[in-house]
Design an enzyme around this catalytic site. Structure first.
Site, PDB file in Angstrom:
ATOM      1  N   ARG C 111      66.648  -5.815  31.488  1.00  0.00           N
ATOM      2  CA  ARG C 111      66.417  -4.399  31.771  1.00  0.00           C
ATOM      3  C   ARG C 111      66.911  -4.126  33.193  1.00  0.00           C
ATOM      4  NH1 ARG C 111      59.858  -3.729  32.954  1.00  0.00           N
ATOM      5  NH2 ARG C 111      59.826  -5.173  34.710  1.00  0.00           N
ATOM      6  N   GLU C 150      60.407   1.027  37.675  1.00  0.00           N
ATOM      7  CA  GLU C 150      60.629  -0.066  38.634  1.00  0.00           C
ATOM      8  C   GLU C 150      62.088  -0.212  39.037  1.00  0.00           C
ATOM      9  OE1 GLU C 150      58.600  -3.570  37.152  1.00  0.00           O
ATOM     10  OE2 GLU C 150      56.667  -2.697  37.652  1.00  0.00           O
ATOM     11  N   CYS C 157      79.773  -3.790  41.910  1.00  0.00           N
ATOM     12  CA  CYS C 157      81.007  -3.635  41.125  1.00  0.00           C
ATOM     13  C   CYS C 157      82.006  -2.728  41.834  1.00  0.00           C
ATOM     14  CB  CYS C 157      80.670  -3.089  39.739  1.00  0.00           C
ATOM     15  SG  CYS C 157      80.223  -1.355  39.736  1.00  0.00           S
ATOM     16  N   CYS C 160      80.747   0.662  42.529  1.00  0.00           N
ATOM     17  CA  CYS C 160      79.888   0.671  43.719  1.00  0.00           C
ATOM     18  C   CYS C 160      80.736   0.622  44.991  1.00  0.00           C
ATOM     19  CB  CYS C 160      78.904  -0.495  43.671  1.00  0.00           C
ATOM     20  SG  CYS C 160      77.599  -0.237  42.434  1.00  0.00           S
ATOM     21  N   GLU C 312      50.331   0.832  37.323  1.00  0.00           N
ATOM     22  CA  GLU C 312      50.178  -0.362  36.506  1.00  0.00           C
ATOM     23  C   GLU C 312      49.357  -1.406  37.243  1.00  0.00           C
ATOM     24  OE1 GLU C 312      53.778  -2.220  35.164  1.00  0.00           O
ATOM     25  OE2 GLU C 312      54.747  -0.338  34.614  1.00  0.00           O
ATOM     26  N   GLU C 360      56.856 -10.396  27.599  1.00  0.00           N
ATOM     27  CA  GLU C 360      55.594  -9.934  28.199  1.00  0.00           C
ATOM     28  C   GLU C 360      54.419 -10.065  27.238  1.00  0.00           C
ATOM     29  OE1 GLU C 360      56.417  -6.019  29.711  1.00  0.00           O
ATOM     30  OE2 GLU C 360      57.444  -6.798  31.477  1.00  0.00           O
ATOM     31  N   HIS C 363      51.125 -11.091  28.741  1.00  0.00           N
ATOM     32  CA  HIS C 363      50.561 -10.230  29.769  1.00  0.00           C
ATOM     33  C   HIS C 363      49.380  -9.504  29.119  1.00  0.00           C
ATOM     34  CE1 HIS C 363      50.190  -6.903  32.598  1.00  0.00           C
ATOM     35  NE2 HIS C 363      50.987  -7.531  33.417  1.00  0.00           N
TER      36      HIS C 363
END
EC number: 3.2.1.23
Lengths: 679, 679, 679
Positions: C111, C150, C157, C160, C312, C360, C363
């Site tokens: 992600r 987040e 690259c 960028c 969170e 996750e 978690h």
């Protein structure tokens, strides 16, 4: 028997005559005879010499040495040279070389530097195997075929991606099914087109660990499927060559030498394809003998107990460890007999004559750099060769009969060690070894089996950390217990299905009914933390307390009897060990990792219940195993310690197979000594 | 003498006037005079300013500052700026930037980011050197040429591959020869066409070690050849520039500043090409003074004892270490004199004025950020400059006369540390330092020489871990011993030829006859293991036992006298130290790494036999060296300790060169103090 | 108040209904009501489901669950799903995926694998945000917008690079200016054409550190600019989405959940763009509560003291740490109140229902794998939900009033930790924590502010290790002291400007006049080294000696009073702590890192001078904070310890908000207990 041509033990080594002049070949023959060598493996790394260019093959030099060997009574384990393609091939067909997990395309170099899904590699490897098989089709020297060498290197190239997609289509049929099994609703990973699938690598789903650390992954299901796929891709390479060989060699067994009990290959699948199992044993001098014993038992399990072959070990020194100590006097012989004691019918070395160049030149060999036999190690090799010869076919094809099995499963290994949480210390083999060691110390034989294996011949099955279980495995284990078997399993077991999807409804998922418990929480302890277990009288009369570490689960007994409880923290008083009656059997749960003493108490109790006795009951610091053939029993007593050990044999009379003595009452065994008792 | 223009010591620093305004230049001159600076190095990193585009050159600003310096009595060490090409050049000619060992092509950034085999880099670096040489051809300020800066970065690009193949063709002529020397019969590596050769990298034959670990390789021969080739490729860059300079500057010496005694460059080859040796000394404050002394001795050895130049050191703090402590009061001066004590005729700093930006801005300089001279360090610099000036030409061009040599060899270093086995702790320099330290503590001078050097002027030659030796080296060493010399060598020596191919027939291969022994086994000890040595009376009257570690060999004496035996393990009682008479000399073998005390006993014994005496016999904790010119002897006494030391000089009378006092009997030397005694 | 629709605390979790059947949704509603959940965040990772292909959008499933939630009184924190683009998007527009610092172009996976400067990513993320905003424009369930998730992954690259050059042109206007600010006269780095600029990466100017180590760079100025640029590039992504949302949602606040107080993003810039601050708190169980408190204070500071939202936290266990211990009983509740005690108006969890697959899945969640509420953690969640509900709007929108501020600055963080020298242990947050901890232990509230913040409301400002300061910051701090404030700062402060260019003329550069000192040298101590401080009577009546470590500076007082001096080494007797009168205020300098006790003495002294009192004066081992609204004061007493604590309240009468008791004199607070006193 591996091959009728050799009635006794195979004894020999990898042989690389192409590194030596023909003059040296003659000296080799002389030395092989001294050491009683009856078989050599060749030509493992000679592809470039056998096929100097795409359409050119030259077996003349190989014919010559094989004839020379055969004339001198030495048989051949014929190896295909496909573990290292020639430089010309990498140059002309660059898709053959590997792409690593970081996406780096490798160039020619090293070995096992081939992509298992390269069509060119597949074509070339089958061709050379076929050419060799045809050329040597009536050659009487051949007793065994040895395909490739130490398979295990993964590739992550575009060819692999295409093959992976094909493999996935075959496995999942629909994308809907794949999306569900991969749980792609997480992190937006839904696949709408097969071509969207990437191989899991450092550029996609994997965070490779530093040396000695585990890899992490965002998607365990994908990463585990890639391991299944890669293990299978390499196995397809093996099968491709084996098919070519079989065209011309109907009877000769075919094997490949497994490089280690390591996670790359699902070895049970490989066992199905090999005619005999064979492997390369390279323990560190710091390894406890029990881990070596375990590895032999794993290899024996690959062919369901059939005798196997030790394809490689070093006569003394290795070269690739950080500190390459010499094997102390007697140790090479002791470890060779340990291998036989666990089911081997042959002992071979890497290698025959020590290379003069490149990275393995300081790896010991049967003929060292000094070039003669008059060395400590040379004498030990001659002694071992002579002893094995003197045993004739006595032990050959005898088997180990175990009443206890330990479950080991590669997909579970992958699942456990890819898991994100609860603890990075949750390594699989170490968990198995806790229970294996207890049986080893109790001198009780054990088989290593898959969770779907036929368990009916066992009285006790131990399944440490069996985290990932398929429905078939559950049914198989339930059947075993239902029919009267005793199951021992541990924390973090039964949690997920074969796709690493949690079995919802409360841990331990698959095993909740079988174990009669509910695990509410799984707590991970830092390495400097510990808890304690207070045990009940059923388990230990003195109700001692024992230490435990690693994982402590918060357990509620639903039907199970509590045999031990935690002594500390917020789960003080909660069950740590439980026993549940299920059908005609029992299922025991250990919700933490107790100290070794308590595991031994536990294992001993359930063995006693099932009348499983030690082969010989002794407190001496020795390893004991037994092989059986017809009415003959061969008991191996191995003294790995550095002091003399005494063992009470009782009234029974035994013959010492190596010395011929008749033994009774007490027997002494010197440090690093070996006894083989028949009786 | 480095250059007639400066009769005494060179004293100065790297100077980067292009970082500063002309106003500051004037202040620089004022401060240089205060510190007695007589030479500055420039313009090390000004290529972009000197050549703002491909066909544009601008020396005007450089002319200006050079004139200003010269008018004020400050000479110039003229540097070519080729260690960092301009950004426009990397952009326009992208093949100039390096490809690293992982195969990653770098973009513009950092420094020494050029491929030494880039035709464009070669062309541009020669052009700028030539332009500068021509432009300054009659400039009286120049006393020295300084080519590039701290060469050492390797490249692995296609240009390098092509150049490597060309270099190999020249070296091996035929592929048959190359295949034999590379031992390509191992792992199917036979090369049938030159173009099949790849550079050894992480994509082919190398497994780069993590930070602080050694690289591993499958083919030592290839990896070592690549080091030879890369050291030479960089040397070709140096030579290309030097040739251009020499066209216009017939007399001015040319050097390059060596960045460290490190494995990248075979410095003996560089010594041949440099007119004087120069280097950059950056010890950690945790380094023992003996390792600094050793490095100076290596550099002095590059030009066979000619005085060298300390091109860079820091006045106090470094910036790139983990913890950059200030040099304590007196230490900068002490280390400067230590350098002179080992043969330097000049002391220079990096850098003159502390930069305000980028990664070296917290590296101390002669002019700190505060910008004036009234600092602790400023005062120490002024004192040193004044002292050096006061010494005039007294010590200049004096030399160190050693009767003991230690052999050091770069290819051997590469061979030892690429070796797969027996132990990762087998680092080369640490092994040398064990023997160097014994001589250092005994106040006996030592030269560092190649194995093919003229050894006739030495009485003792020590060759620690001389694993890799050419036939020429063997002959040279045999000749030395045959003619009466004493050789001391150690475990794992004489094993392979210059291609890392084992010399078959029993270790220590090349030296078996010379040493009169056969080494049957080489055992590697884990760091927590040790053995002992019981010595004979010839070596130690009290026959004490000493510890040993690292490696223990199983040795058989064939002709040698045994001076010590192992006390433990299966080789207890076997020889640990032997002495063999060969021709008119003796060859001593130490088959393990004894504790320092025993090495000192050993070295002392053989020095005494050859009447090699300490410069001054004292138990004081000081370093002592001696330089000699004509009939003058200059004894340096250096107190690296933190306490006052007293030394008995005896009846002889000396002059304290720094203070002018007449000294006799006992002399005191304060902590961090320096005495230079003439007499 | 975050949103008028919810009068009290927000209480809920991330909710991923697309991982579950609609049957489970109904059960979710039941459980949410039990736990008193009033808001859930969704659909954070559902882009592929919402937009199955480029021109296809499907909100039907989302409509359904939102309606269901709203009908049951549960509001929605509406998340854009842009933290993970769909696989089809990465496939079709490959420039979207990231290129890492090693120059490796990533493929689809993980992600936050998007390039923030990809035009396609910008376009797609705005489109989906706009579509959602439009679709839900009148939806009454929405109380908050949650953009992305987040942020923080950098890209290197070509897109960028182009965007970086554009950003630099805007910032520096001319190359002359850029060359000066980047100090490119060093190492030949002069840029003659904008297109010569490369992004700082492992292929150019960065040496990435191993895990846990800092990156090094050749050019701090470039590396810091790239951090500024990357933080801003990501912020542009946020702003792009926020603009689209704002078109349809004029009043609803917009936020993004900050993943940690980490160096990737300059959070003060983000605070300016978010309507409320929110973050994710994932402490290790080994973290001291003070570091958690500090992080909350940082987040509160982003919106200048406005209440924030804990977006969170885990109900108990994390999954990604090495050892994922369960939160002990009471700890989840305690840490939730700690967050409120520091200014939060909402407590939310990751996540609502524990996933069954992917990384996750271990978690913890509000609904664990067992699927019901009858667990230890379930009960704790219900209790907390009920308590928060019972508090109604009492504490909502109350604020913390601090008289002390600590300066924190992201560019300074970058500057400090990119610095090459003096010490790798010079980590920024650890230095801040030394002073924060003293205030924490003294029960004195503190605000975290930027160096350019309005300081007029503070009496004391502490600026630990304020290495990099702009002219504006200097003026701001001087004004604060000039007007009567007390400044405490430390070693290595005031050294460079905002481009990391040293402020010449003597350390501490910017602050030399303010502090009345000159720092001649900055000495770095190895971790095993220490010095001592002897303090004067003004500071400590007993004139005790204290230890100090890390850095010791050689300081000369020019105007300042010396409060403590070093006890060892060559700077023995030199100032270690000084106080200087400046205008109406005082500036204190601490030239080393003293032990905690001395920092506490120091802080206490200057607080006392300014009449800054603890909220409650007690020696009990508790954390104490106070929130104020109108005339109401809410005092939070938190017992993080494992033992009962007693606190003397004195004569004043308080109401225990949670239990309703009236409290006076002495109050007891159980381990892990919480008291909220109103009065």
């Amino acid at each position: 028997m591996i091959n009728n041509k050799i009635k006794g033990f195979l004894y020999g080594a990898d042989y690389n005559p192409d590194q030596w002049s023909e003059e040296i070949w003659m000296e080799d023959i002389r030395l092989m005879k001294i050491h009683r060598v009856n078989v050599v493996t060749l030509p493992v790394f000679s592809w470039a010499k056998l096929q100097p260019s795409e359409n050119e093959f030259d077996f003349s030099w190989l014919d010559k040495i094989i004839n020379l060997l055969y004339e001198n009574g030495i048989y051949v384990n014929m190896a295909t040279p496909t573990a290292a393609q020639p430089a010309w091939m990498s140059k002309k067909y660059p898709d053959i070389t590997r792409t690593d997990i970081y996406g780096r395309k490798h160039k020619h170099g090293g070995r096992t530097n081939f992509c298992p899904n390269s069509p060119e590699y597949r074509r070339f490897s089958k061709t050379i195997a076929g050419k060799m098989a045809e050329h040597y089709k009536d050659n009487p020297a051949i007793v065994l075929w040895h395909v490739n060498n130490e398979y295990g290197a993964y590739c992550y190239c575009e060819n692999c991606r295409q093959a992976f997609i094909k493999w996935l289509k075959n496995k999942y049929v629909t994308l809907e099914n794949l999306n569900r099994c991969w749980y792609t609703s997480f992190w937006d990973h839904t696949i709408y087109d097969w071509d969207e699938i990437e191989v899991p690598s450092a550029l996609t789903e994997i965070l490779p660990g530093a040396s000695g650390e585990r890899d992490r992954t965002y998607f365990q299901s994908i990463a585990i499927d890639y391991r299944r796929f890669m293990s299978n891709s390499l196995l397809e390479c093996f099968k491709g060559e084996a098919e070519e060989i079989r065209k011309y060699h109907k009877e000769t067994p075919i094997t490949t030498n497994i490089w280690s009990i390591s996670p790359e290959l699902d070895l049970f699948r490989w066992g199905e394809q090999c005619d005999i199992a064979s492997w390369d044993s390279y323990p560190s001098i710091k390894d406890n003998p029990s881990i070596i014993a375990f590895r032999h038992d794993v290899v024996r399990g690959l062919k369901k107990g059939e005798p196997f072959l030790l394809m490689e070990q070093t006569p003394s020194q290795q070269n690739w460890q950080a500190y390459n100590a010499q094997k102390r006097p007697g140790v090479m012989r002791l470890l060779s007999y340990q291998c036989i004691a666990h089911g081997a019918d042959g002992i071979m070395f890497f290698q025959w004559r020590q290379s003069l160049g490149a990275c393995e030149k300081y790896h010991a060999a049967m003929v060292p750099h000094v070039g003669h036999e008059n060395t400590r190690i040379g004498k030990e090799l001659t002694q071992l060769g002579s002893e094995l010869k003197s045993l004739q076919d006595k032990i050959i094809y005898s088997k180990i009969e175990s009443k206890v099995a330990i479950i080991m499963d590669w997909p579970n290994w992958w699942g456990v060690e890819y898991s994100s949480g609860p603890s990075v210390d949750l390594t699989y083999i170490d968990r198995i070894m806790k229970y294996y060691r207890a049986l080893y110390d109790l001198h009780i034989s054990v088989d290593i089996v898959e969770p779907t294996a036929d368990l009916s011949k066992y009285k006790i099955v131990i399944a440490p950390l069996l985290y990932m279980v398929s429905d078939d495995s559950i049914a198989n284990i339930e059947k075993f217990v239902g029919h009267g078997g005793t199951l021992i399993t541990t924390f973090f077991s039964g949690i997920v299905d074969e796709n690493d999807i949690v079995r919802a409804g409360g841990y331990p998922g698959a095993f909740r009914e079988l174990l009669g418990i509910w695990v509410e929480e799984v707590d991970a302890l830092y390495p400097d933390m510990k808890n304690g277990i207070k045990v009940e009288k059923q388990l230990d009369e003195n109700q001692k307390s024992y230490e435990c570490k690693l994982i402590c689960e918060v357990v509620h007994s639903e039907n199970a009897v509590v045999l031990g409880t935690f002594t500390e923290d917020y789960y003080q008083g909660f069950p740590a060990i439980t026993e549940n009656v299920y059908g005609n059997g029992k299922a025991i749960y250990v919700a933490t990792e107790p100290e070794d003493n308590l595991i031994k108490v536990l294992v001993e109790k359930y063995c006693a219940e099932k009348n499983i006795e030690p082969i010989i009951k002794t407190n001496a610091d020795v390893e004991i195993t037994r092989r059986v053939k017809d009415s003959n029993k061969y008991i191996f007593i191995l003294n790995h310690s550095s002091s003399l050990q005494k063992i009470l044999l009782g009234e029974k009379t035994y013959t010492d197979l190596l010395k011929g003595d008749i033994l009774k009452n007490e027997v002494e065994i010197e440090p690093k000594g070996v006894l083989i008792l028949m009786g």
